[in-house]
Structure formats: structure tokens, C-alpha cells
Design an enzyme around this catalytic site. Structure first.
Site, PDB file in Angstrom:
ATOM      1  CG  MET A  32      -3.641   0.623   7.002  1.00 33.02           C
ATOM      2  SD  MET A  32      -3.104   1.908   8.139  1.00 33.02           S
ATOM      3  CE  MET A  32      -1.924   2.776   7.136  1.00 33.02           C
ATOM      4  CG  LEU A  35      -6.790  -2.555  -1.786  1.00 34.51           C
ATOM      5  CD1 LEU A  35      -7.598  -3.819  -2.095  1.00 34.51           C
ATOM      6  CD2 LEU A  35      -5.825  -2.809  -0.637  1.00 34.51           C
ATOM      7  CG  HIS A  39      -2.223  -3.176  -1.112  1.00 38.65           C
ATOM      8  ND1 HIS A  39      -2.414  -1.872  -1.506  1.00 38.65           N
ATOM      9  CD2 HIS A  39      -1.774  -3.120   0.171  1.00 38.65           C
ATOM     10  CE1 HIS A  39      -2.098  -1.062  -0.518  1.00 38.65           C
ATOM     11  NE2 HIS A  39      -1.695  -1.787   0.516  1.00 38.65           N
ATOM     12  N   GLY A 149       4.333  -6.907   2.373  1.00 38.73           N
ATOM     13  CA  GLY A 149       5.304  -6.499   1.368  1.00 38.73           C
ATOM     14  C   GLY A 149       6.654  -6.182   1.992  1.00 38.73           C
ATOM     15  CD  GLN A 155       3.754  -2.927   8.248  1.00 38.86           C
ATOM     16  OE1 GLN A 155       3.267  -1.935   8.776  1.00 38.86           O
ATOM     17  NE2 GLN A 155       3.353  -3.361   7.072  1.00 38.86           N
ATOM     18  CG  MET A 186       3.453   0.227  -7.054  1.00 37.90           C
ATOM     19  SD  MET A 186       2.208  -0.832  -7.790  1.00 37.90           S
ATOM     20  CE  MET A 186       2.742  -0.725  -9.493  1.00 37.90           C
ATOM     21  CB  SER A 187       3.619   3.697  -1.195  1.00 35.53           C
ATOM     22  OG  SER A 187       3.080   4.333  -0.058  1.00 35.53           O
ATOM     23  NE  ARG A 189       2.318   6.945   4.631  1.00 32.67           N
ATOM     24  CZ  ARG A 189       1.650   7.643   5.530  1.00 32.67           C
ATOM     25  NH1 ARG A 189       1.319   8.881   5.284  1.00 32.67           N
ATOM     26  NH2 ARG A 189       1.313   7.112   6.688  1.00 32.67           N
TER      27      ARG A 189
HETATM   28  O1  PAF Z   1       1.188  -1.861   5.953  1.00 33.32           O
HETATM   29  C1  PAF Z   1       0.059  -1.459   6.281  1.00 33.32           C
HETATM   30  O2  PAF Z   1      -0.778  -1.127   5.442  1.00 33.32           O
HETATM   31  C2  PAF Z   1      -0.306  -1.379   7.749  1.00 33.32           C
HETATM   32  O3  PAF Z   1       0.771  -1.007   8.520  1.00 33.32           O
HETATM   33  C3  PAF Z   1      -0.952  -2.677   8.289  1.00 33.32           C
HETATM   34  C4  PAF Z   1       0.020  -3.841   8.243  1.00 33.32           C
HETATM   35  C5  PAF Z   1      -2.194  -3.028   7.487  1.00 33.32           C
HETATM   36  C6  PAF Z   1      -1.366  -2.494   9.753  1.00 33.32           C
HETATM   37  O4  PAF Z   1      -2.308  -1.483   9.885  1.00 33.32           O
END
Ligand code: PAF
Length: 280
Positions: A32, A35, A39, A149, A155, A186-187, A189
Site C-alpha cells: 500500500m 515503502l 518492503h 512479510g 495475512q 518496520m511498518s 504505520r
Molecule cells: O500488507 C499490505 O500492505 C496490504 O494488506 C496488501 C497485502 C498490500 C493488500 O492491500
């Protein structure tokens, strides 16, 4: 080299068609945006395994639980493209809303079981949003491989399951969590944390490490859990949604790490929800 930014599905299909005809491996890193090195480690892994790599950037409205959270999510497209330069990826796919959810879109992909716990409970509808967009991104990009990740371990399980269940032909690779020097996972957010909150944030990982060490020494999980919750509250965490010991394969709760297990946590710190998990 700056990778071409592709914004429409027809352009994307025209790009991937020759790769498919030549039977090339197409690696996709769904993101999303905003980065960070986590990522980028996925991109590096994709480059190792695949002939062509596409990074997708789409802030997926269907996986957010509030308008406010969606609005505040960091958007840094130019920076993101610059960070990807050194990886020489083949394309950055940045679709707008209608490329993913055209008028009349009415399909939801929902994975049962794995989504009945943790974020599935605390973020109703979140995993349906993730599963739906990931299915679209896999099919739109014709991904043979996709990289996620372990930071978002639940997820990762959900996406692995849906790729298998729906015969999408995409192999899902889980990659280790990348941490800041002080241990914070790392995130994107993390960008939302104030300076003061950023200093406190590593306490979550620290407490999880203490629990893991206690479990290794044979201490009861319930005791370790109680102490950690108390200390996290004292450190400024306001709402500890879960701090669970669970089986790594089907996410069922455990009292002790009697089989491959992970410790999972989600907690709020000054208005920011942090999640983390580690193997124990
Ligand atoms: O982990 C993320 O950034 C999101 O959940 C993803 C996998 C890109 C789906 O929108």
C-alpha cells in the site's frame, strides 16, 4: 533505473503478456506504498526468484475499518518510486480505484477459519478486503510468485490459503520481519507515531522477547502474559487487543509451545495500532 509506472489494467496486461507467452516467472510484491526496508527486502527476494518483478501500490479502501484511518494512511508515491530505483523492477503498478473495483463490483473473497481470530475479530471485514484485493492483484498481474512479510503473519496465512483454494497458480513466499535497530517491526504505520510514542514503541517487541525466553525456561504462559500486559500498560500502551500464543500453522491458541508456535500481539500506542509476532 526508474521503473515505468503503470496505472491501468490494459497497460498492465500489455506489459505482462509477452512474459507469460515466454513462460517467465512474474513476481509480485503487493503493497500500500510508504515503502520501508521491510518492503524492499521483499523486492530483493522477488528479484532472486523471478524473471520479472512488479511492485503494486494501492491503498485498498476495503481493508480499512474507519474513514479516518484510510484518510491518514501515508501516501508517498514519488519517494516509493525512488526507493525502488536500485532494484531495477520491471514495473510499478499504481491502479486507481476503478481499475480494481469498477462500477458494479460485487464480489468478495472470504477465507474462513483463519480469519476467526485476532485481527479477524478486532478488525471486522479487514481480511475480506485483503483477500479480495490480493486475488485481484494476483490475477491482474498474472503473478506466478508473490512475496509477503511475516510481520503480518495472519495475512500471510490467509493469502497462502486463498491462492491454494482458488488455484490461482501463484506461489506465496513468506519473508522474515525486518526490524529497526531498537527492535520495532518496520511498518508504514510507524510514520504515524509521534516522536515520544516512537521511543516507547519497541517495548512491545521487548515484552514479547521476554515472554519467549520465559517459555523456553518452562514458565507458564499465563504468568508471563500477566506481567507483560502490566508492563506494557505502564509503558503507555492503552489497549492490548491480544497477546496470544498460537500454533504457527492453523493459529489455534496454545498454553505452551508444544508444537511450532508464535506469539502474536496487537496494541494501541497514542492512537496508533501496532502489531507484531515472533516464533517461540
Ligand atoms: O500488507 C499490505 O500492505 C496490504 O494488506 C496488501 C497485502 C498490500 C493488500 O492491500
Amino acid at each position: 533505473m526508474i521503473a515505468p509506472i503503470i496505472r491501468t489494467l490494459p497497460e498492465l496486461r500489455a506489459t505482462t503478456k509477452p512474459w507469460q507467452l515466454a513462460d517467465k516467472r512474474i513476481g509480485v510484491v503487493p503493497t500500500m506504498g510508504a515503502l520501508h526496508d521491510g518492503h524492499l527486502s521483499l523486492v530483493a527476494e522477488a528479484k532472486k526468484h523471478c524473471d520479472h518483478v512488479i511492485v503494486t501500490i494501492f491503498v485498498n479502501p476495503k481493508q480499512f475499518n474507519s474513514e479516518e484511518d484510510l484518510k491518514n494512511y501515508p501516501r508517498t508515491e514519488e519517494d516509493d518510486a525512488r526507493k525502488l530505483e536500485r532494484f531495477d523492477v520491471d514495473a510499478i503498478y499504481v491502479p486507481d480505484g476503478p481499475q480494481i473495483y469498477p462500477d458494479g463490483f460485487s464480489t468478495t473473497v472470504s477465507v474462513a477459519g483463519l480469519t476467526d481470530v485476532m485481527d479477524g475479530v478486532h478488525r471486522p471485514g479487514h481480511f475480506d478486503g485483503v483477500a479480495t484485493v490480493v486475488t485481484k492483484l494476483f490475477t491482474q498481474t498474472s503473478a506466478t510468485d508473490a512475496f509477503f512479510g511475516e510481520k503480518d503473519f495472519q495475512q500471510l496465512q490467509v493469502v497462502t490459503r486463498l491462492a491454494r483454494d482458488l488455484d490461482l497458480g501463484t506461489t506465496v513466499h513468506g519473508c522474515p520481519t525486518i526490524r529497526e535497530i531498537d527492535g520495532l517491526a518496520m511498518s508504514s504505520r510507524n510514520l504515524l507515531l509521534s516522536d515520544r510514542a516512537r521511543v516507547k514503541a519497541p517495548a512491545l517487541f521487548e515484552e514479547m522477547e521476554i515472554i519467549a525466553a520465559g517459555l523456553t525456561a518452562g514458565d507458564p504462559f499465563s504468568d508471563l502474559h500477566a506481567v507483560a500486559v502490566k508492563r506494557l500498560k505502564a509503558a503507555g500502551f492503552t489497549d492490548i487487543e491480544y497477546l496470544d500464543l498460537r500454533s504457527a500453522d492453523d493459529l489455534t491458541t496454545l498454553d505452551a509451545p508444544t508444537r511450532p508456535a508464535r506469539l502474536f500481539a496487537a496494541a494501541w500506542l497514542v492512537g496508533v495500532r501496532l502489531i507484531d509476532n515472533i516464533a517461540v
